[in-house]
Design an enzyme around this catalytic site. Structure first.
Site, PDB file in Angstrom:
ATOM      1  N   SER A   1       4.754  -6.055   3.053  1.00 48.10           N
ATOM      2  CA  SER A   1       3.457  -5.932   3.707  1.00 48.10           C
ATOM      3  C   SER A   1       2.371  -6.591   2.857  1.00 48.10           C
ATOM      4  O   SER A   1       2.421  -7.797   2.608  1.00 48.10           O
ATOM      5  CB  SER A   1       3.148  -4.458   3.979  1.00 48.10           C
ATOM      6  OG  SER A   1       1.954  -4.296   4.697  1.00 48.10           O
ATOM      7  N   LEU A   2       1.412  -5.819   2.356  1.00 47.18           N
ATOM      8  CA  LEU A   2       0.366  -6.363   1.494  1.00 47.18           C
ATOM      9  C   LEU A   2       0.944  -7.129   0.305  1.00 47.18           C
ATOM     10  O   LEU A   2       0.355  -8.104  -0.168  1.00 47.18           O
ATOM     11  CB  LEU A   2      -0.516  -5.226   0.988  1.00 47.18           C
ATOM     12  CG  LEU A   2      -1.497  -5.588  -0.120  1.00 47.18           C
ATOM     13  CD1 LEU A   2      -2.636  -6.414   0.430  1.00 47.18           C
ATOM     14  CD2 LEU A   2      -1.993  -4.351  -0.831  1.00 47.18           C
TER      15      LEU A   2
ATOM     16  N   GLN B   1       0.833  -1.195   0.000  1.00 42.62           N
ATOM     17  CA  GLN B   1       0.000   0.000   0.000  1.00 42.62           C
ATOM     18  C   GLN B   1       0.870   1.249   0.000  1.00 42.62           C
ATOM     19  O   GLN B   1       1.858   1.333   0.726  1.00 42.62           O
ATOM     20  CB  GLN B   1      -0.901  -0.025   1.239  1.00 42.62           C
ATOM     21  CG  GLN B   1      -2.032   0.954   1.222  1.00 42.62           C
ATOM     22  CD  GLN B   1      -3.078   0.629   2.276  1.00 42.62           C
ATOM     23  OE1 GLN B   1      -3.097  -0.473   2.826  1.00 42.62           O
ATOM     24  NE2 GLN B   1      -3.957   1.568   2.568  1.00 42.62           N
TER      25      GLN B   1
ATOM     26  N   GLN C   1       1.540 -11.113  10.691  1.00 43.82           N
ATOM     27  CA  GLN C   1       2.037 -10.019   9.865  1.00 43.82           C
ATOM     28  C   GLN C   1       1.138  -8.797   9.942  1.00 43.82           C
ATOM     29  O   GLN C   1       1.591  -7.663   9.811  1.00 43.82           O
ATOM     30  CB  GLN C   1       2.165 -10.486   8.404  1.00 43.82           C
ATOM     31  CG  GLN C   1       2.866  -9.499   7.486  1.00 43.82           C
ATOM     32  CD  GLN C   1       2.037  -9.159   6.266  1.00 43.82           C
ATOM     33  OE1 GLN C   1       0.851  -8.893   6.369  1.00 43.82           O
ATOM     34  NE2 GLN C   1       2.676  -9.185   5.104  1.00 43.82           N
TER      35      GLN C   1
ATOM     36  N   ARG D   1      -9.049  -8.315   4.907  1.00 41.03           N
ATOM     37  CA  ARG D   1      -7.905  -7.800   5.669  1.00 41.03           C
ATOM     38  C   ARG D   1      -7.971  -6.286   5.786  1.00 41.03           C
ATOM     39  O   ARG D   1      -7.768  -5.712   6.869  1.00 41.03           O
ATOM     40  CB  ARG D   1      -6.607  -8.220   4.975  1.00 41.03           C
ATOM     41  CG  ARG D   1      -5.305  -7.716   5.617  1.00 41.03           C
ATOM     42  CD  ARG D   1      -4.131  -8.162   4.745  1.00 41.03           C
ATOM     43  NE  ARG D   1      -2.829  -7.885   5.337  1.00 41.03           N
ATOM     44  CZ  ARG D   1      -2.098  -6.809   5.069  1.00 41.03           C
ATOM     45  NH1 ARG D   1      -2.592  -5.875   4.247  1.00 41.03           N
ATOM     46  NH2 ARG D   1      -0.912  -6.644   5.628  1.00 41.03           N
TER      47      ARG D   1
ATOM     48  N   HIS E   1       0.478  -2.483  11.047  1.00 39.40           N
ATOM     49  CA  HIS E   1       1.512  -3.342  11.608  1.00 39.40           C
ATOM     50  C   HIS E   1       1.833  -3.054  13.078  1.00 39.40           C
ATOM     51  O   HIS E   1       2.699  -3.703  13.653  1.00 39.40           O
ATOM     52  CB  HIS E   1       2.785  -3.319  10.759  1.00 39.40           C
ATOM     53  CG  HIS E   1       2.565  -3.862   9.382  1.00 39.40           C
ATOM     54  ND1 HIS E   1       2.348  -5.199   9.145  1.00 39.40           N
ATOM     55  CD2 HIS E   1       2.488  -3.243   8.187  1.00 39.40           C
ATOM     56  CE1 HIS E   1       2.161  -5.373   7.844  1.00 39.40           C
ATOM     57  NE2 HIS E   1       2.232  -4.204   7.247  1.00 39.40           N
TER      58      HIS E   1
END
Length: 338
Positions: free
Chosen positions: A105-106, A10, A270, A130, A221
């Site tokens: 991340s994503l 993102q 995560q 999510r 996160h």
């Protein structure tokens, strides 16, 4: 040369981010068979994603508006699709398979699709869940994130500890944590807005070059997002995961997992644990990778690679022109036809 694909997360989104894979039409711009193969591959990904969500995600990606694309619930599936479409274009053009994959991340969800562990339709629906869970975990305005530039990791961790202690002493929300270890002396912190603001002040006092608030809608996160992880756990339990056909280095443990249950558990953690990107890149390098190729919009990960391991080659694929350039580069080093 040994290549690995890495997928951005993102923040790299933009309206029209896949338009460059579609060749212009006209007498002065003849469309080749390769152009059509690339277009068809990208369109197939877009069509599957639209069907999976029962909405016009492809139209949003192509035309915006940017305000809608930047909503977390739209950004996450859109970025997943962008990474997967870029990989599909690479494969359609005859590019070699990577020796390993990873995602920031994503982007780890795009990497799972690339590795054959998760199918695209399930992945698109999963990241929509999510995104909603992450947004719902912390009320808008109560969380924040900031990038700390020019401080070593240990100093950032110390700043977070002090900011948390000071916030508690003043009766303020006190969670602030280092959540993205993106490059040497580039760490993102996240948590309660007041605590993050305190950390920024302390970071500057400790010698940081900059402490930049980030325009995000949730403290991604941070441990505050543990409730999102619990929602995600339920969604993950309903999906079929396959053993990855390509080694995937995950964010949370910098580990390569093959068992579906261990993959699910890593994805849950995560959501509310740090992205250890420096270590991910170094792990890929230790596996013999010599060239990291960023698949998706922007050049953020390629830039980070040059800071983390400057001896690695790094490239970005975000349209047909950059695809052909990277194919030619790889072919030239590997000694195979482009």
């Amino acid at each position: 040369m040994t290549i690995a694909f890495v997928f951005p997360g993102q923040g790299s989104q933009s309206v029209g981010m896949l338009n460059g894979f579609f060749a212009p039409r006209g007498e002065s711009s003849p469309v080749t068979a390769t152009d059509l193969k690339i277009e068809n591959a990208v369109q197939a990904v877009l069509t599957e994603a639209d069907a999976a969500l029962a909405e016009d995600l492809s139209g949003l990606i192509a035309q915006g508006p940017i305000e809608s694309l930047n909503l977390t619930t739209n950004t996450q599936p859109a970025m997943l699709v962008a990474g997967c479409a870029t990989l599909a274009a690479w494969r359609a053009a005859g590019g070699p398979e990577p020796a390993a994959v990873a995602g920031h991340s994503l982007g780890e969800y795009s990497a799972l699709v690339a590795a054959g562990s998760l199918n695209l339709a399930d992945a698109v629906r999963l990241v929509r869940i999510r995104a909603r869970a992450m947004q719902d975990a912390v009320p808008v305005g109560s969380g924040a994130m900031a990038a700390i530039l020019g401080l070593e990791d240990a100093a950032v961790l110390a700043v977070c500890d002090q900011a948390s202690t000071d916030a508690k002493a003043h009766g303020e929300p006190a969670v602030v944590e280092a959540v993205n270890f993106n490059a040497p002396s580039q760490v993102v912190v996240a948590g309660h807005r007041e605590a993050v603001e305190r950390a920024c002040v302390l970071a500057k006092a400790a010698g940081a070059k900059r402490a930049l608030p980030l325009p995000v809608s949730a403290p991604f996160h941070a441990s505050l997002l543990e409730p999102a992880g619990l929602v995600l756990r339920g969604a993950l339990a309903e999906l079929a995961f396959q053993t990855p056909g390509i080694p995937l280095v995950n964010n949370i443990d910098v580990a390569i997992e093959s068992g579906p249950d261990r993959i699910r558990d890593a994805l849950v953690r995560q959501a509310w644990g740090p992205v250890r990107w420096v270590e991910v890149v170094l792990r890929l390098q230790s596996m013999g990778v010599t060239h990291l190729i960023e698949c998706g919009p922007g050049k953020v990960l390629a830039g980070l690679t040059r800071r983390i391991a400057p001896e690695l080659r790094s490239s970005s694929i975000h349209d047909a022109a950059s695809l052909q350039a990277v194919l030619a580069e790889v072919a030239g080093v590997m000694g195979v036809p482009s």
